[in-house]
Motif scaffolding. Structure first.
Motif, mmCIF file in Angstrom:
data_model
loop_
_atom_site.group_PDB
_atom_site.id
_atom_site.type_symbol
_atom_site.label_atom_id
_atom_site.label_comp_id
_atom_site.label_asym_id
_atom_site.label_seq_id
_atom_site.Cartn_x
_atom_site.Cartn_y
_atom_site.Cartn_z
ATOM 1 N N ASN A 189 47.221 4.576 40.006
ATOM 2 C CA ASN A 189 45.832 4.256 40.306
ATOM 3 C C ASN A 189 45.009 4.274 39.014
ATOM 4 O O ASN A 189 45.502 4.663 37.951
ATOM 5 N N ARG A 190 43.773 3.847 39.132
ATOM 6 C CA ARG A 190 42.902 3.755 37.963
ATOM 7 C C ARG A 190 42.653 5.127 37.348
ATOM 8 O O ARG A 190 42.586 5.274 36.120
ATOM 9 N N GLU A 191 42.519 6.140 38.204
ATOM 10 C CA GLU A 191 42.248 7.485 37.706
ATOM 11 C C GLU A 191 43.369 7.984 36.806
ATOM 12 O O GLU A 191 43.119 8.607 35.759
ATOM 13 N N ALA A 192 44.613 7.710 37.186
ATOM 14 C CA ALA A 192 45.746 8.149 36.369
ATOM 15 C C ALA A 192 45.745 7.457 35.013
ATOM 16 O O ALA A 192 46.040 8.072 33.980
ATOM 17 N N LEU A 193 45.392 6.180 34.989
ATOM 18 C CA LEU A 193 45.346 5.434 33.733
ATOM 19 C C LEU A 193 44.227 5.950 32.828
ATOM 20 O O LEU A 193 44.429 6.175 31.632
ATOM 21 N N LEU A 194 43.054 6.160 33.395
ATOM 22 C CA LEU A 194 41.933 6.635 32.589
ATOM 23 C C LEU A 194 42.190 8.043 32.049
ATOM 24 O O LEU A 194 41.826 8.354 30.913
ATOM 25 N N ALA A 195 42.837 8.871 32.853
ATOM 26 C CA ALA A 195 43.182 10.211 32.384
ATOM 27 C C ALA A 195 44.139 10.138 31.205
ATOM 28 O O ALA A 195 44.044 10.932 30.263
ATOM 29 N N GLU A 196 45.062 9.169 31.230
ATOM 30 C CA GLU A 196 45.994 9.009 30.117
ATOM 31 C C GLU A 196 45.287 8.513 28.861
ATOM 32 O O GLU A 196 45.612 8.946 27.747
ATOM 33 N N VAL A 197 44.326 7.623 29.024
ATOM 34 C CA VAL A 197 43.530 7.176 27.871
ATOM 35 C C VAL A 197 42.833 8.377 27.240
ATOM 36 O O VAL A 197 42.859 8.558 26.010
ATOM 37 N N TYR A 198 42.222 9.189 28.056
ATOM 38 C CA TYR A 198 41.521 10.383 27.577
ATOM 39 C C TYR A 198 42.499 11.329 26.877
ATOM 40 O O TYR A 198 42.214 11.823 25.781
ATOM 41 N N ARG A 199 43.643 11.589 27.513
ATOM 42 C CA ARG A 199 44.630 12.503 26.944
ATOM 43 C C ARG A 199 45.105 12.030 25.583
ATOM 44 O O ARG A 199 45.213 12.814 24.638
ATOM 45 N N ARG A 200 45.365 10.736 25.455
ATOM 46 C CA ARG A 200 45.859 10.223 24.171
ATOM 47 C C ARG A 200 44.793 10.296 23.092
ATOM 48 O O ARG A 200 45.098 10.562 21.925
ATOM 49 N N ASP A 201 43.555 10.075 23.459
ATOM 50 C CA ASP A 201 42.483 10.203 22.475
ATOM 51 C C ASP A 201 42.385 11.641 21.965
ATOM 52 O O ASP A 201 42.212 11.878 20.768
ATOM 53 N N VAL A 202 42.493 12.592 22.880
ATOM 54 C CA VAL A 202 42.461 13.998 22.482
ATOM 55 C C VAL A 202 43.650 14.313 21.579
ATOM 56 O O VAL A 202 43.503 14.967 20.537
ATOM 57 N N GLU A 203 44.811 13.833 21.965
ATOM 58 C CA GLU A 203 46.022 14.098 21.183
ATOM 59 C C GLU A 203 45.893 13.541 19.764
ATOM 60 O O GLU A 203 46.233 14.215 18.779
ATOM 61 N N GLU A 204 45.391 12.313 19.649
ATOM 62 C CA GLU A 204 45.233 11.696 18.328
ATOM 63 C C GLU A 204 44.180 12.432 17.503
ATOM 64 O O GLU A 204 44.338 12.607 16.287
ATOM 65 N N LEU A 205 43.117 12.874 18.147
ATOM 66 C CA LEU A 205 42.076 13.609 17.446
ATOM 67 C C LEU A 205 42.624 14.927 16.902
ATOM 68 O O LEU A 205 42.327 15.323 15.773
ATOM 69 N N VAL A 206 43.437 15.595 17.705
ATOM 70 C CA VAL A 206 43.990 16.891 17.305
ATOM 71 C C VAL A 206 45.040 16.727 16.206
ATOM 72 O O VAL A 206 45.033 17.454 15.202
ATOM 73 N N THR A 207 45.935 15.763 16.369
ATOM 74 C CA THR A 207 47.028 15.613 15.399
ATOM 75 C C THR A 207 46.559 14.999 14.081
ATOM 76 O O THR A 207 47.251 15.106 13.071
ATOM 77 N N ALA A 208 45.375 14.381 14.074
ATOM 78 C CA ALA A 208 44.859 13.776 12.840
ATOM 79 C C ALA A 208 44.525 14.826 11.785
ATOM 80 O O ALA A 208 44.494 14.526 10.589
ATOM 81 N N THR A 209 44.303 16.060 12.208
ATOM 82 C CA THR A 209 43.842 17.105 11.291
ATOM 83 C C THR A 209 44.785 17.302 10.111
ATOM 84 O O THR A 209 44.347 17.352 8.950
ATOM 85 N N SER A 210 46.070 17.413 10.376
ATOM 86 C CA SER A 210 47.029 17.683 9.303
ATOM 87 C C SER A 210 47.042 16.569 8.270
ATOM 88 O O SER A 210 47.028 16.830 7.060
ATOM 89 N N ALA A 211 47.079 15.326 8.739
ATOM 90 C CA ALA A 211 47.116 14.196 7.813
ATOM 91 C C ALA A 211 45.841 14.114 6.986
ATOM 92 O O ALA A 211 45.879 13.839 5.783
ATOM 93 N N LEU A 212 44.697 14.358 7.613
ATOM 94 C CA LEU A 212 43.425 14.280 6.888
ATOM 95 C C LEU A 212 43.346 15.352 5.804
ATOM 96 O O LEU A 212 42.890 15.094 4.688
ATOM 97 N N LEU A 213 43.803 16.558 6.116
ATOM 98 C CA LEU A 213 43.771 17.631 5.122
ATOM 99 C C LEU A 213 44.767 17.385 3.998
ATOM 100 O O LEU A 213 44.551 17.824 2.864
ATOM 101 N N ALA A 214 45.856 16.676 4.313
ATOM 102 C CA ALA A 214 46.844 16.367 3.277
ATOM 103 C C ALA A 214 46.340 15.280 2.328
ATOM 104 O O ALA A 214 46.721 15.240 1.158
ATOM 105 N N GLU A 215 45.449 14.402 2.819
ATOM 106 C CA GLU A 215 44.990 13.261 2.031
ATOM 107 C C GLU A 215 43.642 13.477 1.352
ATOM 108 O O GLU A 215 43.325 12.788 0.382
#
Length: 209
Positions: free
Chosen positions: A76-102
């Motif tokens: 359903n649409r809710e499951a898809l939107l929740a996945e969009v949100y989850r991936r955005d959070v995941e990318e925001l969190v995992t970006a920290t290491s790369a940004l500090l390295a660069e």
């Protein structure tokens, strides 16, 4: 855990701290299935950037997949939107290491806050399209990972002597939360300048610029 109330994390074994994981005994997805799922999520994210009214048939067309493929991944649409949100959070969190390295800590924090602006725009669209109980659980389980990522950035800046030592991630997130009150039509022109004000306020007055 109270029997009177279950959260998304309690009822779904794939959710932990706002990031969804596959069960250990789940079969691995085929590469083409993974690609299809990724295209669907990216298409939904692009659609949300344009409008809060997301229709699954339009998402399937954008992703280049059939309706059956979309519904196998997201019932359903809710499951898809929740996945969009989850991936955005995941990318925001995992970006920290790369940004500090660069980058130096302050510049890494600046880039991360730019990402927060983009994340917040998509978040606004997701939350507007979900039932309150669903988005409240998503937000609640994203707070710890995001706060942890911001803490790493602030700690790096404090250690380098470029950021104030009397601030913490929770307080900074409270400041950022007020940006959510901005008029959506003025978001793009107003949010980034205000985020720069927050960043300047985090710098140590005696730090080199």
């Amino acid at each position: 855990m109270s029997a009177a109330r279950f959260t998304l994390a309690d009822t779904c074994p794939l959710v932990r701290d706002g990031l969804r994981e596959r069960p250990m005994n789940a079969p691995a997805r085929r590469p083409d299935a993974v690609q299809n799922r990724t295209r669907i999520v990216e298409a939904a994210r692009a659609a949300l950037a344009e409008s809060r009214h997301v229709h699954l048939n339009e998402i399937a067309k954008r992703a280049g997949v059939g309706q059956g493929t979309l519904y196998r991944n997201f019932p359903n649409r809710e499951a898809l939107l929740a996945e969009v949100y989850r991936r955005d959070v995941e990318e925001l969190v995992t970006a920290t290491s790369a940004l500090l390295a660069e980058h130096e800590p302050v510049e890494a924090l600046r880039h991360w806050l730019d990402r927060v602006i983009d994340y917040a725009e998509i978040k606004r669209g997701v939350l507007a399209a979900l039932e309150p109980a669903a988005w409240q659980d998503l937000v609640a389980h994203s707070q710890n990972p995001i706060e942890g990522a911001l803490t790493r950035l602030l700690d790096a800046g404090k250690a380098a002597g470029s950021l104030r030592t009397d601030v913490d991630a929770h307080g900074v997130l409270l400041l950022i939360a007020y940006l959510g009150r901005l008029d959506p039509e003025k978001w793009e022109s107003t949010a980034r300048p205000l985020m720069n004000v927050i960043l300047e306020g985090l710098r140590r007055p005696d730090a080199d610029r």
